[in-house]
Design an enzyme around this catalytic site. Structure first.
Site, PDB file in Angstrom:
ATOM      1  N   LYS A  34       0.844  -1.208   0.000  1.00  0.00           N
ATOM      2  CA  LYS A  34       0.000   0.000   0.000  1.00  0.00           C
ATOM      3  C   LYS A  34       0.879   1.259   0.000  1.00  0.00           C
ATOM      4  O   LYS A  34       2.091   1.159   0.259  1.00  0.00           O
ATOM      5  CB  LYS A  34      -0.926  -0.019   1.226  1.00  0.00           C
ATOM      6  CG  LYS A  34      -0.185  -0.004   2.563  1.00  0.00           C
ATOM      7  CD  LYS A  34      -1.134  -0.280   3.715  1.00  0.00           C
ATOM      8  CE  LYS A  34      -0.407  -0.231   5.047  1.00  0.00           C
ATOM      9  NZ  LYS A  34      -1.268  -0.673   6.161  1.00  0.00           N
ATOM     10  N   TYR A 255      16.690  29.928   6.772  1.00  0.00           N
ATOM     11  CA  TYR A 255      15.518  30.661   7.244  1.00  0.00           C
ATOM     12  C   TYR A 255      15.522  30.814   8.757  1.00  0.00           C
ATOM     13  O   TYR A 255      15.803  29.860   9.480  1.00  0.00           O
ATOM     14  CB  TYR A 255      14.232  29.929   6.830  1.00  0.00           C
ATOM     15  CG  TYR A 255      13.911  30.103   5.364  1.00  0.00           C
ATOM     16  CD1 TYR A 255      13.692  31.359   4.810  1.00  0.00           C
ATOM     17  CD2 TYR A 255      13.820  28.983   4.538  1.00  0.00           C
ATOM     18  CE1 TYR A 255      13.399  31.498   3.457  1.00  0.00           C
ATOM     19  CE2 TYR A 255      13.516  29.117   3.191  1.00  0.00           C
ATOM     20  CZ  TYR A 255      13.301  30.380   2.653  1.00  0.00           C
ATOM     21  OH  TYR A 255      13.008  30.518   1.329  1.00  0.00           O
TER      22      TYR A 255
HETATM   23  C1  PLP Z   1      -0.487  -1.581   6.875  1.00  0.00           C
HETATM   24  C2  PLP Z   1      -0.994  -2.876   7.372  1.00  0.00           C
HETATM   25  C3  PLP Z   1      -0.109  -3.944   7.567  1.00  0.00           C
HETATM   26  C4  PLP Z   1       1.386  -3.798   7.480  1.00  0.00           C
HETATM   27  O1  PLP Z   1       1.834  -3.155   8.652  1.00  0.00           O
HETATM   28  P1  PLP Z   1       3.400  -3.097   9.020  1.00  0.00           P
HETATM   29  O2  PLP Z   1       3.423  -2.627  10.415  1.00  0.00           O
HETATM   30  O3  PLP Z   1       3.996  -2.122   8.076  1.00  0.00           O
HETATM   31  O4  PLP Z   1       3.920  -4.462   8.828  1.00  0.00           O
HETATM   32  C5  PLP Z   1      -0.643  -5.152   7.939  1.00  0.00           C
HETATM   33  N1  PLP Z   1      -1.968  -5.313   8.111  1.00  0.00           N
HETATM   34  C6  PLP Z   1      -2.850  -4.310   7.947  1.00  0.00           C
HETATM   35  C7  PLP Z   1      -4.290  -4.546   8.178  1.00  0.00           C
HETATM   36  C8  PLP Z   1      -2.393  -3.061   7.578  1.00  0.00           C
HETATM   37  O5  PLP Z   1      -3.252  -2.063   7.410  1.00  0.00           O
END
Ligand code: PLP
Length: 359
Positions: A34, A255
């Site tokens: 994702k 800045y």
């Molecule tokens: C994002 C997500 C993961 C992965 O999480 P990590 O901590 O990056 O391993 C796993 N399960 C769900 C439901 C998620 O939303």
């Protein structure tokens, strides 16, 4: 040539997948891609890990983009879907979905199909974000069982709130609640562990483990670097020196003149800033790597540039490479020093950063 570049080491990705798989050889392993593969390029990650048991995305658009690019692996929508119009797309694109609320169940009840789809019922065992409350879960489970075109038995999953807190019993409570729910039921596959669960809670390893941040070679616990688990950072973020400037004691830089040099020195200007996703919260003193040594960032991060103190005897030249994080400068360290999350640092890189794929 673009200045700010994220070099993505495919070999590290493959190595991490294998290493994580070996932590729980009997479980299937999902590569969570994702948010554009945590900034690494979702399609590139998917096409590097062609043997991944599963891919995980949050949104349906992310899944459709992968399918349209030819990705054939199993894909699970971790956030599920939001509207009725999405249901035909689940079938068309052969996507599995999480079901976390009764509205989604209603949409599935209204629909009918000759081909079945695979769903994962998400239980709220303590995260209290998405998921069916346990006091409503039996009824929802029943209703889903009665939808003819949903594949049976139903798969069940949950997500941990505190799996990165090694001494917090909360995770075990969540596991107990999960096991309590499935105990007297016929369920399909189960999935509990994301990165924290995979590394620290072996009792949570079930049919499917979901690896996000650790797949990219980053530990969810900043005090326990990923290298402790045999994982390698996949990304190296780098840019170049675009100016070298003589700088006198007592002069400020950048800045709001937040930093004043205590000595005569040489300041380097690097072409990366918050417009690239290098956070404006990154503070004075944060290390960067140049020509094999660490030097500190000084002054504010600007939109397009940062300034670094190369030291009075610097021999660095315009065009030299500067590393912001990577194998030799763990992002966990940058995050920890600045009270930031490596998840956020990774995913907020902007499209101005050139993604380059190595080996
Ligand atoms: C994002 C997500 C993961 C992965 O999480 P990590 O901590 O990056 O391993 C796993 N399960 C769900 C439901 C998620 O939303």
């Amino acid at each position: 040539m673009k200045a700010a570049t994220a070099v993505i080491y495919r070999s590290a990705l493959t190595h991490n997948y294998k290493t994580i798989k070996s932590m729980s050889p009997k479980s299937h392993l999902m590569a969570v891609v994702k948010a554009n593969g945590y900034g690494h390029g979702a399609l590139e990650v998917a096409s590097t890990l062609t043997h991944a048991d599963y891919l995980g995305v949050a949104r349906i658009d992310e899944a459709i983009a992968l399918r349209e690019a030819g990705v054939e692996a199993k894909i699970l929508l971790l956030e599920g879907f939001v509207s009725e119009e999405c249901v035909p797309s689940l079938l068309k694109y052969n996507l599995e979905t999480v079901i976390h609320c009764h509205e989604q169940v209603m949409m599935l009840e209204k629909f009918n199909s000759a081909t079945s789809i695979k769903i994962w019922l998400k239980l709220d065992t303590g995260m209290h974000r998405l998921g069916i409350r346990l006091d409503e879960a039996d009824a929802i489970f029943e209703r889903i069982c009665n939808i003819s075109w949903i594949e049976k038995p139903i798969n069940v999953m949950t997500h941990f709130a505190c799996s990165d807190e090694l001494n917090n019993p909360f995770t075990n409570d969540q596991i107990d609640r999960f096991d309590g729910f499935i105990q007297h039921k016929v369920v399909g596959q189960t999935s509990l562990a994301a990165s924290g669960g995979i590394l620290f809670w072996p009792q949570s390893h079930r049919h499917l483990n979901r690896a996000g941040i650790i797949l990219y070679g980053i530990s969810p616990v900043l005090q326990k670097p990923a290298s402790d688990f045999g994982l390698s950072p996949v990304m190296q973020l780098e840019s170049r020196l675009i100016a070298i400037r003589r700088h006198s004691q007592g002069e400020s830089v950048g800045y709001n003149a937040t930093w004043v040099s205590p000595r005569d020195t040489v300041i380097g200007v690097v072409a990366i800033g918050y417009g690239d996703g290098y956070s404006r919260s990154i503070k004075n003193g944060t290390p960067v790597l140049i020509n094999g040594r660490e030097v500190p960032l000084v002054g504010r991060v600007s939109m397009d540039m940062i300034t670094i103190d190369l030291g009075p005897d610097a021999l660095d030249k315009v065009g030299d490479k500067v590393v912001l994080w990577g194998q030799d400068l763990p992002i966990e360290r940058i995050a920890h020093l600045n009270n930031l999350s490596p998840y956020e640092l990774m995913t907020q890189l902007t499209s101005r950063v050139n993604l380059v794929y190595a080996d």
